[in-house]
Design a protein around this motif. Structure first.
Motif, short mmCIF file in Angstrom:
data_model
loop_
_atom_site.label_atom_id
_atom_site.label_comp_id
_atom_site.label_asym_id
_atom_site.label_seq_id
_atom_site.Cartn_x
_atom_site.Cartn_y
_atom_site.Cartn_z
N ASP A 1 2.28 -8.05 -2.76
CA ASP A 1 2.45 -9.40 -2.20
C ASP A 1 1.13 -10.17 -2.13
O ASP A 1 1.08 -11.24 -1.52
CB ASP A 1 3.06 -9.32 -0.81
CG ASP A 1 4.48 -8.76 -0.84
OD1 ASP A 1 5.13 -8.87 -1.89
OD2 ASP A 1 4.93 -8.21 0.19
N GLY A 2 0.07 -9.60 -2.71
CA GLY A 2 -1.22 -10.27 -2.67
C GLY A 2 -1.96 -10.12 -1.36
O GLY A 2 -2.88 -10.89 -1.07
N GLY A 3 -1.58 -9.11 -0.55
CA GLY A 3 -2.22 -8.89 0.74
C GLY A 3 -3.44 -8.00 0.65
O GLY A 3 -3.86 -7.59 -0.44
N ASN A 4 -4.01 -7.67 1.81
CA ASN A 4 -5.29 -6.95 1.86
C ASN A 4 -5.22 -5.66 2.66
O ASN A 4 -6.27 -5.09 2.98
CB ASN A 4 -6.36 -7.86 2.48
CG ASN A 4 -6.68 -9.05 1.61
OD1 ASN A 4 -6.97 -8.89 0.42
ND2 ASN A 4 -6.61 -10.25 2.18
N PHE A 5 -4.03 -5.16 2.99
CA PHE A 5 -3.94 -3.95 3.81
C PHE A 5 -4.29 -2.72 2.97
O PHE A 5 -3.69 -2.49 1.91
CB PHE A 5 -2.54 -3.79 4.39
CG PHE A 5 -2.40 -2.59 5.29
CD1 PHE A 5 -2.89 -2.62 6.59
CD2 PHE A 5 -1.78 -1.43 4.84
CE1 PHE A 5 -2.78 -1.51 7.42
CE2 PHE A 5 -1.65 -0.33 5.67
CZ PHE A 5 -2.15 -0.37 6.96
N THR A 6 -5.26 -1.93 3.43
CA THR A 6 -5.69 -0.71 2.74
C THR A 6 -5.92 0.39 3.77
O THR A 6 -5.92 0.15 4.97
CB THR A 6 -6.98 -0.95 1.94
OG1 THR A 6 -8.03 -1.35 2.86
CG2 THR A 6 -6.81 -2.02 0.87
N TRP A 7 -6.18 1.58 3.28
CA TRP A 7 -6.42 2.71 4.17
C TRP A 7 -7.44 3.65 3.54
O TRP A 7 -7.66 3.63 2.32
CB TRP A 7 -5.12 3.48 4.46
CG TRP A 7 -4.49 4.07 3.21
CD1 TRP A 7 -3.65 3.43 2.33
CD2 TRP A 7 -4.70 5.38 2.67
NE1 TRP A 7 -3.32 4.25 1.28
CE2 TRP A 7 -3.93 5.46 1.46
CE3 TRP A 7 -5.43 6.49 3.08
CZ2 TRP A 7 -3.90 6.62 0.68
CZ3 TRP A 7 -5.40 7.64 2.29
CH2 TRP A 7 -4.64 7.70 1.12
N THR A 8 -8.06 4.47 4.37
CA THR A 8 -8.91 5.57 3.91
C THR A 8 -8.76 6.72 4.88
O THR A 8 -8.89 6.53 6.10
CB THR A 8 -10.40 5.17 3.86
OG1 THR A 8 -10.56 3.96 3.13
CG2 THR A 8 -11.22 6.27 3.20
N ALA A 9 -8.50 7.90 4.37
CA ALA A 9 -8.50 9.11 5.18
C ALA A 9 -9.81 9.86 4.93
O ALA A 9 -10.29 9.93 3.80
CB ALA A 9 -7.31 10.00 4.83
N GLU B 1 1.90 8.80 4.25
CA GLU B 1 2.94 8.23 3.40
C GLU B 1 3.27 6.79 3.82
O GLU B 1 3.51 5.92 2.97
CB GLU B 1 4.19 9.10 3.44
CG GLU B 1 4.03 10.41 2.68
CD GLU B 1 5.22 11.34 2.85
OE1 GLU B 1 5.31 12.33 2.09
OE2 GLU B 1 6.06 11.08 3.74
N LYS B 2 3.25 6.55 5.13
CA LYS B 2 3.50 5.17 5.60
C LYS B 2 2.36 4.26 5.18
O LYS B 2 2.59 3.11 4.75
CB LYS B 2 3.67 5.16 7.12
CG LYS B 2 4.08 3.78 7.66
CD LYS B 2 4.39 3.83 9.14
CE LYS B 2 4.92 2.48 9.64
NZ LYS B 2 6.22 2.12 9.09
N LEU B 3 1.14 4.74 5.27
CA LEU B 3 -0.01 3.96 4.84
C LEU B 3 0.09 3.62 3.35
O LEU B 3 -0.16 2.47 2.94
CB LEU B 3 -1.30 4.73 5.11
CG LEU B 3 -1.73 4.81 6.58
CD1 LEU B 3 -2.81 5.87 6.75
CD2 LEU B 3 -2.24 3.46 7.07
N GLU B 4 0.45 4.60 2.55
CA GLU B 4 0.58 4.38 1.11
C GLU B 4 1.66 3.35 0.80
O GLU B 4 1.46 2.46 -0.04
CB GLU B 4 0.90 5.71 0.41
CG GLU B 4 -0.26 6.70 0.42
CD GLU B 4 0.15 8.07 -0.06
OE1 GLU B 4 -0.74 8.87 -0.39
OE2 GLU B 4 1.37 8.36 -0.10
#
Length: 315
Positions: free
Chosen positions: A144-152, A132-135
């Motif tokens: 904000d035009g950033g690049n932070f992503t995640w994959t589980a 949930e924090k990652l999402e």
């Protein structure tokens, strides 16, 4: 979202059951700049590779972690989720440091989003907190035009490790098997090699795998199918004990709730055996990651050969 390749990878937990094969695979691939985050008081020995080590204090403070992760494209958490606050801080630090992909410690037997898993163990409620924090951070970054992503990456039981350790309730030495509820339920499971292979494919396919929980496997077998394969490979008839999952689960959950870590593993064994057929999942990712099921007989032959070598026995 940036289209630049993910190159600089920081592995947290490189000496563990999952971390060690991940590190080997990342190094062998040759396309990544790999570093390892290690606490200064870690009881594990120095990583036996030539990769750079980033040493941090035992407290794992947000500020120190943020500084340590600056310049990294990827952070992979492969250490046990015993203290959820450490994992949450690591996520926050990666976000603040400008990391582009975070892979959480979601590797394992069960789908943390499952109602059964959520109700049964705090471990899966903690995994949900991390996701949930990652999402939340990924959504904020995109806005904000950033690049932070995640994959589980959700892999089912660690197949080879589970056989070697006895966690799957197949005893390679005694040639005995404990079978749940008749043994006819299909379950996805993955070798540690497959977990590492899938992780690299995720990084290679960064656009397609962003902000998703992906399900992988080496095989999808019933316990009876695994038993038949083991009997074939070993050339022996195995002794079978039938277990009734409801009573077994009730007993082990009571122990787990009292703090018995071994019982936690038993609870995970049940859920990962009876509720882990990933093939119908919308995010079943074998095709996306260009993976195929492994050769069961070959994997079993390798596992048994390794077991016999370490125990001085022969099939």
């Amino acid at each position: 979202m940036s289209t630049q390749p993910l190159k600089k990878v920081c592995l947290v937990g490189a000496n563990g059951n999952v971390g060690a094969p991940l590190l080997s695979a990342l190094e062998a691939d040759g396309n990544f700049e790999v570093s390892v985050l290690r606490r200064s008081n870690s009881s594990s020995s120095k990583t036996k590779t030539n990769v750079a080590e980033i040493i941090v204090s035992p407290d794992l403070t947000l500020e120190e972690l943020t500084d340590a992760l600056k310049g990294q494209d990827v952070v992979i958490a492969s250490f046990p989720l015993k203290d959820v606050n450490q994992h949450l801080r690591l996520v926050e630090a990666a976000f603040r440091a400008g990391v582009r992909r975070f892979i959480p410690a979601d590797f394992g037997s069960c789908d943390a989003a499952s109602e059964w898993a959520q109700e049964t163990l705090k471990l899966y409620r903690d995994k949900t907190l991390v996701r949930e924090k990652l999402e939340k951070l990924a959504a904020s970054s995109a806005k904000d035009g950033g690049n932070f992503t995640w994959t589980a990456i959700i892999c089912g039981h660690f197949f080879d490790f589970g056989l070697r350790s006895g966690l799957l309730h197949f005893d390679l030495e005694k040639k005995t098997a404990q079978i749940l509820d008749g043994g006819n339920t299909k379950a996805s499971a993955s070798t540690l090699h497959r977990v590492a292979e899938a992780t690299i494919r995720v990084l290679q396919k960064s656009q397609e795998t962003a902000n998703r929980a992906l399900y992988i496997q080496s095989f999808c077998l019933t316990q009876l199918e695994l038993l038949a394969a083991l009997e074939k490979v070993t050339g022996s008839k195995w002794k079978v004990e039938d277990l009734e999952s409801k009573s077994f689960m009730a007993r082990e959950k009571a122990k787990a709730d009292a703090g018995d870590h071994a019982a936690v593993e038993e609870v995970v064994y049940v859920i990962g055996t009876l509720e882990a057929d990933w093939r119908s999942k919308a995010d079943f990712a074998m095709q996306l990651l260009e993976l195929e099921d492994e050769d069961l007989d070959y994997v079993l032959t390798q596992v048994i050969a390794g077991h016999n070598a370490s125990h001085g026995s022969s099939v």
